[in-house]
Design an enzyme around this catalytic site. Sequence first.
Site, mmCIF file in Angstrom:
data_model
loop_
_atom_site.group_PDB
_atom_site.id
_atom_site.type_symbol
_atom_site.label_atom_id
_atom_site.label_comp_id
_atom_site.label_asym_id
_atom_site.label_seq_id
_atom_site.Cartn_x
_atom_site.Cartn_y
_atom_site.Cartn_z
ATOM 1 N N SER A 183 0.813 -1.211 0.000
ATOM 2 C CA SER A 183 0.000 0.000 0.000
ATOM 3 C C SER A 183 0.851 1.268 0.000
ATOM 4 O O SER A 183 1.978 1.284 0.510
ATOM 5 C CB SER A 183 -0.912 0.003 1.235
ATOM 6 O OG SER A 183 -0.146 -0.197 2.398
ATOM 7 N N GLN A 190 1.657 4.335 1.814
ATOM 8 C CA GLN A 190 1.552 4.440 3.273
ATOM 9 C C GLN A 190 2.583 5.413 3.812
ATOM 10 O O GLN A 190 3.479 5.857 3.104
ATOM 11 C CB GLN A 190 1.796 3.052 3.894
ATOM 12 C CG GLN A 190 3.156 2.464 3.531
ATOM 13 C CD GLN A 190 3.332 1.046 4.049
ATOM 14 O OE1 GLN A 190 4.029 0.837 5.027
ATOM 15 N NE2 GLN A 190 2.706 0.076 3.391
ATOM 16 N N HIS A 209 4.469 6.272 8.009
ATOM 17 C CA HIS A 209 4.530 5.890 9.422
ATOM 18 C C HIS A 209 4.537 7.149 10.277
ATOM 19 O O HIS A 209 5.234 8.113 9.953
ATOM 20 C CB HIS A 209 5.784 5.058 9.686
ATOM 21 C CG HIS A 209 5.905 3.875 8.778
ATOM 22 N ND1 HIS A 209 4.953 2.881 8.722
ATOM 23 C CD2 HIS A 209 6.834 3.545 7.854
ATOM 24 C CE1 HIS A 209 5.312 1.986 7.820
ATOM 25 N NE2 HIS A 209 6.442 2.364 7.271
ATOM 26 N N LYS A 221 8.228 4.996 13.514
ATOM 27 C CA LYS A 221 8.749 3.866 12.745
ATOM 28 C C LYS A 221 9.610 4.332 11.557
ATOM 29 O O LYS A 221 9.282 4.056 10.415
ATOM 30 C CB LYS A 221 7.580 3.003 12.254
ATOM 31 C CG LYS A 221 7.995 1.654 11.676
ATOM 32 C CD LYS A 221 6.793 0.964 11.068
ATOM 33 C CE LYS A 221 7.185 -0.240 10.261
ATOM 34 N NZ LYS A 221 6.075 -0.799 9.497
ATOM 35 N N GLU A 245 12.487 3.781 8.975
ATOM 36 C CA GLU A 245 12.893 2.461 8.495
ATOM 37 C C GLU A 245 13.892 2.571 7.356
ATOM 38 O O GLU A 245 14.081 3.640 6.773
ATOM 39 C CB GLU A 245 11.673 1.658 8.050
ATOM 40 C CG GLU A 245 10.957 2.227 6.853
ATOM 41 C CD GLU A 245 9.717 1.407 6.462
ATOM 42 O OE1 GLU A 245 9.554 1.156 5.268
ATOM 43 O OE2 GLU A 245 8.912 1.060 7.346
ATOM 44 N N HIS A 297 5.373 6.282 0.953
ATOM 45 C CA HIS A 297 6.149 5.290 0.209
ATOM 46 C C HIS A 297 5.300 4.059 -0.068
ATOM 47 O O HIS A 297 4.250 3.846 0.542
ATOM 48 C CB HIS A 297 7.415 4.892 0.976
ATOM 49 C CG HIS A 297 7.149 4.271 2.307
ATOM 50 N ND1 HIS A 297 6.805 5.035 3.413
ATOM 51 C CD2 HIS A 297 7.147 2.982 2.741
ATOM 52 C CE1 HIS A 297 6.615 4.229 4.462
ATOM 53 N NE2 HIS A 297 6.816 2.980 4.065
ATOM 54 N N ARG A 320 -2.365 3.789 5.908
ATOM 55 C CA ARG A 320 -2.493 3.448 4.483
ATOM 56 C C ARG A 320 -3.532 4.330 3.808
ATOM 57 O O ARG A 320 -4.487 4.750 4.436
ATOM 58 C CB ARG A 320 -2.928 1.986 4.314
ATOM 59 C CG ARG A 320 -1.964 0.974 4.900
ATOM 60 C CD ARG A 320 -2.491 -0.457 4.745
ATOM 61 N NE ARG A 320 -1.582 -1.408 5.357
ATOM 62 C CZ ARG A 320 -1.606 -1.748 6.630
ATOM 63 N NH1 ARG A 320 -2.515 -1.210 7.431
ATOM 64 N NH2 ARG A 320 -0.738 -2.613 7.117
ATOM 65 N N LYS A 364 -6.857 -3.120 2.669
ATOM 66 C CA LYS A 364 -6.900 -2.966 4.128
ATOM 67 C C LYS A 364 -7.493 -1.610 4.527
ATOM 68 O O LYS A 364 -7.800 -0.768 3.697
ATOM 69 C CB LYS A 364 -5.483 -3.105 4.706
ATOM 70 C CG LYS A 364 -4.915 -4.517 4.567
ATOM 71 C CD LYS A 364 -3.552 -4.580 5.226
ATOM 72 C CE LYS A 364 -2.939 -5.979 5.083
ATOM 73 N NZ LYS A 364 -1.581 -6.027 5.636
#
Length: 418
Positions: A107, A109, A111, A134, A136, A274, A293, A299
């Site tokens: 997706s 999305q 964070h 988050k 990453e 991203h 998302r 979802k």
Amino acid sequence: MEELNGGLIKLICCVKNSDWGRIGRESTVGRLYYRNTGINIDQDQPYAEFWMGTHESGPSYVGYREKLTLKDWIERNPSVLGETVLTKWGTNFPFLFKVLSVAKALSIQAHPDKDLATSLHKEQPSVYKDDNHKPEMALALTQFEALCGFVSLEELKVIVRTTPEIVEVIGNTKAKKVLNLNEDDGKEEVRLLLQSVFTDIMTVRKDVIAEVLAKLISRLNVEDRARHLNDKEQLILQLEKQYPADVGVLAAYLLNYVKLNPGEALYLGSNEPHAYLYGESVECMANSDNVIRAGLTQKHRDVKILCSMLTYKQGFPEILKGTVVNPYTMRYLPPFDEFEVDRCILPQNSTTVFPSIPGPSIFLVVGGEGTMTTSSDEVVAEGDVLFASANTSITVATLSGLHLYRAGVSSRLFELHK
């Protein structure tokens, strides 16, 4: 209870079977999971993520006998984290280490940062399962493709000029505003207009987006016969096959299309949009599973939150190539306290040393076999995951060749605390 072998302990780890994962034996995640646990993989199932760490959505265990989680074991033995980590995070293990095997797009999305994560977790604990941020990093094992961050102002203008379907959604007035912007306009003015354009696209009615995408795909298919479509246009056709009539297909125009070669890494701070698209990677992040998302997904979507939280920073993301630690090891050091990753590829009949550091590490063997020696030898092979306690020097040796990764707390943090 598993004993610590001179500072090393083997972990039994978790798998996630999301529908975007690669199927059965084609999946590096599936193969590692089988080698790690001995549990046969289902040739018809997707294997998407291999998790190594303490997050309760996919905990690692220090052995089968007592079903003791790594989290519980660390709480009983806090000194394994080292003083610096304990002072900063207590017994909360700071990072989550993963392998991803991506067959189709994840997706679109972002964070949340720490403040937003805390409030989302409080308001919707069933959706946002922890209160952590988050940041990453994805380090490519194979060629790895992603959408990441917003395109530059110049590229945005080209998109508006050449994509009538986007103009149809955002309207002529806003399209003209984009075309009239220049670098001298205030950053805030550019940011607000980009936010407005992105929000218009993400919040368009479903029936309208279905109609607009049908026109777009039809036009690209016709043009494909007359000219060579560019990479982004080819991607749009591919995404629409994976997620028909999904607003994320149109939104992808606004994001940078990034292709990583093996050994290159991409990092993402909080509030950056991203979507991973294809390939396999090692991923490390702060110890969180918070995802907001808004497209390319079946979802739960939180479009309003996503559109309001993003930084709307423009330009191509930094690609990390790694810095040399020794002849066999490259280090990937993003600008976050929680983690760094080392990639070590040992040829036949070679040895290297991971020196003692003041924090914990998790080692993952992705290929070959060899030994990891502290005060005693531990034979390791593909699929082995090992926790190394703080202040442990490890000698790694191989006769046949060995490919491994180490995730640890950022060495910059320890420099600051010297």
